[in-house]
Design a protein around this motif. Structure first.
Motif, PDB file in Angstrom:
ATOM      1  N   LEU A  96      47.511  43.004  36.770  1.00 19.29           N
ATOM      2  CA  LEU A  96      47.607  43.336  35.348  1.00 19.29           C
ATOM      3  C   LEU A  96      48.528  44.540  35.152  1.00 19.29           C
ATOM      4  N   PHE A 152      52.104  43.612  35.527  1.00 17.30           N
ATOM      5  CA  PHE A 152      52.598  42.917  34.342  1.00 17.30           C
ATOM      6  C   PHE A 152      52.918  43.910  33.229  1.00 17.30           C
ATOM      7  N   MET A 153      51.974  44.856  33.019  1.00 12.46           N
ATOM      8  CA  MET A 153      52.174  45.853  31.959  1.00 12.46           C
ATOM      9  C   MET A 153      53.450  46.658  32.222  1.00 12.46           C
ATOM     10  N   LEU A 210      56.500  44.589  31.482  1.00 10.89           N
ATOM     11  CA  LEU A 210      56.672  44.439  30.032  1.00 10.89           C
ATOM     12  C   LEU A 210      57.297  45.705  29.454  1.00 10.89           C
ATOM     13  N   LYS A 261      50.508  42.173  25.431  1.00 16.09           N
ATOM     14  CA  LYS A 261      49.609  43.042  26.202  1.00 16.09           C
ATOM     15  C   LYS A 261      48.172  42.586  26.037  1.00 16.09           C
ATOM     16  N   ALA A 312      47.606  39.531  28.005  1.00 21.13           N
ATOM     17  CA  ALA A 312      47.495  39.788  29.442  1.00 21.13           C
ATOM     18  C   ALA A 312      46.102  40.284  29.790  1.00 21.13           C
ATOM     19  N   VAL A 313      45.585  41.210  28.975  1.00 22.54           N
ATOM     20  CA  VAL A 313      44.253  41.756  29.245  1.00 22.54           C
ATOM     21  C   VAL A 313      43.202  40.651  29.127  1.00 22.54           C
ATOM     22  N   PHE A 373      43.473  38.324  32.163  1.00 22.58           N
ATOM     23  CA  PHE A 373      42.880  38.947  33.348  1.00 22.58           C
ATOM     24  C   PHE A 373      41.360  38.871  33.280  1.00 22.58           C
ATOM     25  N   ASN A 398      38.713  36.650  35.764  1.00 24.53           N
ATOM     26  CA  ASN A 398      37.733  37.313  36.628  1.00 24.53           C
ATOM     27  C   ASN A 398      36.293  37.005  36.230  1.00 24.53           C
ATOM     28  N   LEU A 445      35.323  33.598  37.313  1.00 25.20           N
ATOM     29  CA  LEU A 445      34.991  33.629  38.741  1.00 25.20           C
ATOM     30  C   LEU A 445      33.513  33.962  38.947  1.00 25.20           C
ATOM     31  N   LEU A 446      33.056  34.973  38.190  1.00 28.03           N
ATOM     32  CA  LEU A 446      31.653  35.376  38.307  1.00 28.03           C
ATOM     33  C   LEU A 446      30.748  34.326  37.676  1.00 28.03           C
ATOM     34  N   PHE A 464      23.643  41.455  39.272  1.00 34.22           N
ATOM     35  CA  PHE A 464      24.839  42.182  39.682  1.00 34.22           C
ATOM     36  C   PHE A 464      26.093  41.547  39.062  1.00 34.22           C
ATOM     37  N   PHE A 465      26.144  40.208  39.124  1.00 36.45           N
ATOM     38  CA  PHE A 465      27.284  39.498  38.551  1.00 36.45           C
ATOM     39  C   PHE A 465      27.360  39.677  37.037  1.00 36.45           C
ATOM     40  N   LEU A 479      28.628  43.117  36.255  1.00 37.74           N
ATOM     41  CA  LEU A 479      30.064  43.182  36.497  1.00 37.74           C
ATOM     42  C   LEU A 479      30.836  42.527  35.354  1.00 37.74           C
ATOM     43  N   ILE A 517      33.607  44.164  32.761  1.00 33.96           N
ATOM     44  CA  ILE A 517      34.968  43.685  32.485  1.00 33.96           C
ATOM     45  C   ILE A 517      35.123  43.319  31.009  1.00 33.96           C
ATOM     46  N   TYR A 546      39.885  45.962  23.644  1.00 40.13           N
ATOM     47  CA  TYR A 546      41.344  46.083  23.597  1.00 40.13           C
ATOM     48  C   TYR A 546      41.994  44.827  23.031  1.00 40.13           C
TER      49      TYR A 546
END
Lengths: 49, 745
Positions: free
Chosen positions: A19, A22-23, A26, B105, B108-109, B112, B116, B119-120, B139-140, B143, B147, B154
């Motif tokens: 990430l 990428f940032m 950019l 941006k 992208a966040v 990501f 993830n 996955l969990l 725990f998962f 997590l 995230i 954001y």
């Protein structure tokens, strides 16, 4: 399953570095001219100065 | 070209002693151009850097200030075979660039986070049916929360801001139910995580955000691409003027550098590029691109003239000034203001759906909670199910249904040579039932052309057009366009007020007024056959011909009007030109309902009448006098040759000499609108199936994830059909005729 304690943060860290990369790309304007970048790679003397 | 354009206002001086200039480049067609341009410019003394953006054809040049002039850059580019036009990025475009970066941006966040968390989540789902321990699951979940919470805070900003904006104006839009759904799902998941429960919805929330951001980003990217091309085209038309300096010298300036009160010289045959008052000289000017009137107007000292008029026979000196009281510009601006306030805000389809959708969904959630409590479930379970209803109905597909179609359809329009100014055009265009055309510059071409070329002897025509290259008169320019041999005759001399002459093969050749060429009789016959054309005569020894010059219809106008009528659209003409001049055009196109001699206010009145009849009007116009009518019509189009003020009012702008884009625009819009409604239908069916399942408590996070991605993909795939038959070859938009830099005033 204790190995998860290491593996999961590692996986996250890898993802985060992707990430961050990428940032950075950019921010440094690498997406401003996508078509140009595709052809510039073929030039021999693209490292002027 | 002896004169050089003064580009100093476009040069940006930087702190480190370098100067920076942005240029839009015309004529880039292959990748080799990059090296040629950059390499060529870097050889100039003083140039520090030259970088060409191959995507949007813009060049940034930097040089050490004072070591060379910006004109040298343009000259070098011209030598290399490219036309460069000073480019000033508009504020809107910079704002859009910033927003696109921000959306990327967020995307992208969200991407990501969703990868993830998925996955969990998949581990938990498969663990739940096998042997996951509650500790590992917690725990998962923690997590995932770690995230999801910052990621949503954001990446959700575009939605939070839009929803807040709507609520503050006491409206709802699609983002309000989205935000409510996201926030409720997040807080419930956090509570469930604290209670070490089996299910959380973190994955659904971030996936939802990811999908929605994809839609937003694509929408933005398409609009940005259109805007970039449009503003390049705008800078290709940079207008120039000859300014008379204090010391009496004449300098060629971009009109953007002129101030009110500057004096400007306009020579015969030049287009006037500023609004102003004549302070000396007298002439006839052709204002057809401004008012639609094709008869020339005599101007003298104290007359007001408008940018876009063609100066015919006299040299004029103007002072630049903004509109005065009682002038056309003043009236147009006043009418525009009225039109803008009178125009009721069109509510977009998606927002109209959201207005009904949000209350229904929230009521359904409330009913679910109440029903579960009444039937004896615990408050905790009842709330959980109610929130599941909200999550599953969170309008992922609904919020993608319209924007994705818009993206694909504006791409199709872009290929057809049409640029959109407004985002909601498709919905308005699809409901059009009446098309009102302006005549001059819209149905006819904005430039003059010889209309009787087929009747003339080809050799004489060839000679006439080659001789015309030596004249500056606007009528001669029209003749010169037909020249196949672009070398002017040697020793051709222009006699002011008469025409040009040259001696070729021992015989004298003359082009000009009928009297000058001794062709008065022929000219009288020609005028009798076509009273609205201007006459220009040509003689070569004893042979004489008469050329009729006027604005010809766009080549495909008749066919397109015919096809529009076949689609059931009512076509009309409202022109500012004299009725006698409109009648033959209307007859040629088979349009029965037309009116000539309309002032801007008359056009608006006519449009209001049509509106009162319940018609949805598409107005197509280009003149300054059309601007108010374009603003007050249901939806509007204008050709790229239109006045700037007019283009700004139009919902879309089309390129080229043909009228075909008008038809393509309507076709694409209808298809897009149909797909939007289909997509909304798909989203509705999805909800009809999903809500009862959620109501009964069957919606686990796995089901929610599948349902959401399934419906989103379906809607997106359906939207791709808006491209239409991609195999249909749509000719590349021909380059607009750039005005040579020296022509202008």
């Amino acid at each position: 399953m204790e190995v998860l304690i290491y593996l999961v943060p590692m996986a996250l860290l890898l993802g985060l570095s992707g990430l961050a990369a990428f940032m950075w790309s950019l921010k440094s304007g690498q997406y401003d001219d996508v078509q140009g970048a595709a052809v510039r790679v073929l030039f021999d003397d693209d490292m002027r100065k | 070209m002896a004169e050089t354009l003064d580009l100093t206002i476009y040069v940006k001086r930087q702190d480190d002693g370098t100067a920076h200039l942005d240029l839009a480049i015309e004529g880039i067609d292959c990748a080799a151009c990059i090296d040629e341009i950059e390499g060529g410019l870097c050889k100039l003394p003083g140039v520090v850097d030259a970088r060409l953006n191959y995507t949007n054809h813009r060049l940034a040049v930097e040089w050490r200030d004072g070591q060379m002039s910006p004109a040298a850059v343009v000259e070098e580019l011209r030598r290399l075979g490219y036309r460069a036009h000073p480019f000033k990025s508009r504020l809107v475009e910079e704002e859009e660039d910033r927003r696109a970066k921000w959306l990327l941006k967020c995307l992208a966040v969200a991407g990501f986070a969703s990868m993830n968390i998925m996955l969990l989540a998949v581990s938990v789902w498969s663990g739940n049916v096998t042997d996951i321990t509650p500790e590992t699951r917690d725990f998962f979940h923690w997590l995932a929360a770690l995230i999801a919470l910052p990621a949503v805070a954001y990446a959700g900003q575009p939605f939070f801001q839009s929803a807040m904006g709507a609520l503050r104006n006491r409206r709802t839009n699609m983002d309000v139910p989205i935000v409510i759904g996201i926030l409720l799902a997040l807080s419930m998941s956090v509570v469930e995580t604290i209670n070490s429960a089996e299910h959380t919805y973190f994955d659904s929330v971030v996936m939802l955000l990811f999908f929605l951001l994809c839609g937003r980003y694509l929408d933005q990217a398409m609009r940005r691409k259109t805007r970039a091309v449009a503003s390049n085209l705008a800078s290709f038309r940079t207008e120039v003027a000859h300014r008379i300096e204090e010391n009496g010298e004449i300098a060629l300036m971009p009109t953007a550098a002129l101030n009110s009160g500057d004096r400007v010289l306009v020579r015969p045959g030049e287009r006037i590029s500023v609004d102003g008052i004549v302070i000396s000289g007298s002439s006839d000017i052709d204002e057809s691109l401004v008012t639609g009137e094709t008869a020339h107007r005599a101007v003298m000292v104290d007359s007001q003239v408008y940018a876009g008029s063609m100066n015919y026979n006299g040299t004029l000196t103007l002072t630049v000034r903004a509109a005065g009281k009682g002038t056309l510009l003043d009236e147009v601006e006043r009418l525009l203001e009225n039109a803008a306030t009178a125009k009721s805000r069109y509510v977009q389809l998606a927002d109209r759906v959201a207005k009904i959708y949000a209350p229904v969904v929230h009521t359904a959630a409330a009913i679910t909670a109440v029903t579960w409590i009444v039937t004896g479930a615990s408050v905790h379970d009842a709330l959980l199910t109610a929130i599941a209803v909200l999550i599953i109905t969170c309008p992922c597909a609904l919020a993608l249904a319209v924007p994705v179609v818009q993206v694909v359809a504006s791409g199709a329009l872009f290929r057809a040579g049409v640029f959109l100014n407004a985002g909601d055009v498709f919905e308005r265009l699809a409901r059009v039932d009446t098309v009102v055309f302006d005549k001059t510059g819209t149905l006819t071409l904005p430039t003059m052309s010889v209309v009787n070329a087929v009747d003339l002897h080809p050799d004489l025509l060839k000679a006439a057009s080659r001789l015309a290259l030596s004249s500056h008169h606007p009528l001669a320019t029209a003749v010169a366009q037909m020249a196949s041999d672009c070398r002017p005759y040697d020793d051709a001399t222009e006699e002011p007020g008469c025409g040009v002459r040259a001696v070729v093969d021992g015989r004298e050749m003359r082009l000009g007024s009928p009297a000058f060429c001794d062709a008065q009789v022929l000219a009288d016959q020609a005028v009798a056959s076509d009273p609205f054309a201007s006459v220009i005569a040509f003689s070569w020894g004893e042979e004489q011909i008469v050329l009729l010059v006027r604005q010809a219809l766009r080549p495909d106008a008749a066919a397109i009007v015919q096809q529009l009528r076949q689609r059931g659209l009512d076509c009309r003409i409202l022109s500012g030109d004299r009725p006698e001049a409109v009648a033959p055009i209307a007859a040629a196109l088979g349009i029965a309902l037309w009116r000539g001699g309309c002032k801007p206010a008359d056009k608006i009145a006519m449009l209001e009448d049509l509106k009162a009849e319940g018609r949805k009007v598409l107005m197509v116009g280009d003149g300054l006098n059309d601007a108010p009518a374009l603003a007050s019509a249901h939806v509007s189009l204008s050709p790229i040759s239109a006045a700037d003020l007019t283009q700004a009012q139009a919902d879309a702008v089309f390129l080229g000499d043909r009228l075909r884009p008008v038809l393509s625009t309507i076709e694409i819009a209808c298809r897009a609108h149909r797909l939007m409604r289909q997509n909304l239908g798909i989203a509705l069916i999805y909800n009809l199936i999903a809500v009862p399942l959620a109501f009964l408590g069957f919606v686990t996070p796995l089901v929610a994830a599948l349902a959401m991605s399934g419906s989103s993909s379906l809607v997106t795939l359906n939207a791709l059909r808006a491209r239409g038959r991609a195999s249909k070859p749509i000719p590349e938009a021909p380059p607009s005729h750039p005005v040579p830099a020296a022509q202008g005033a």
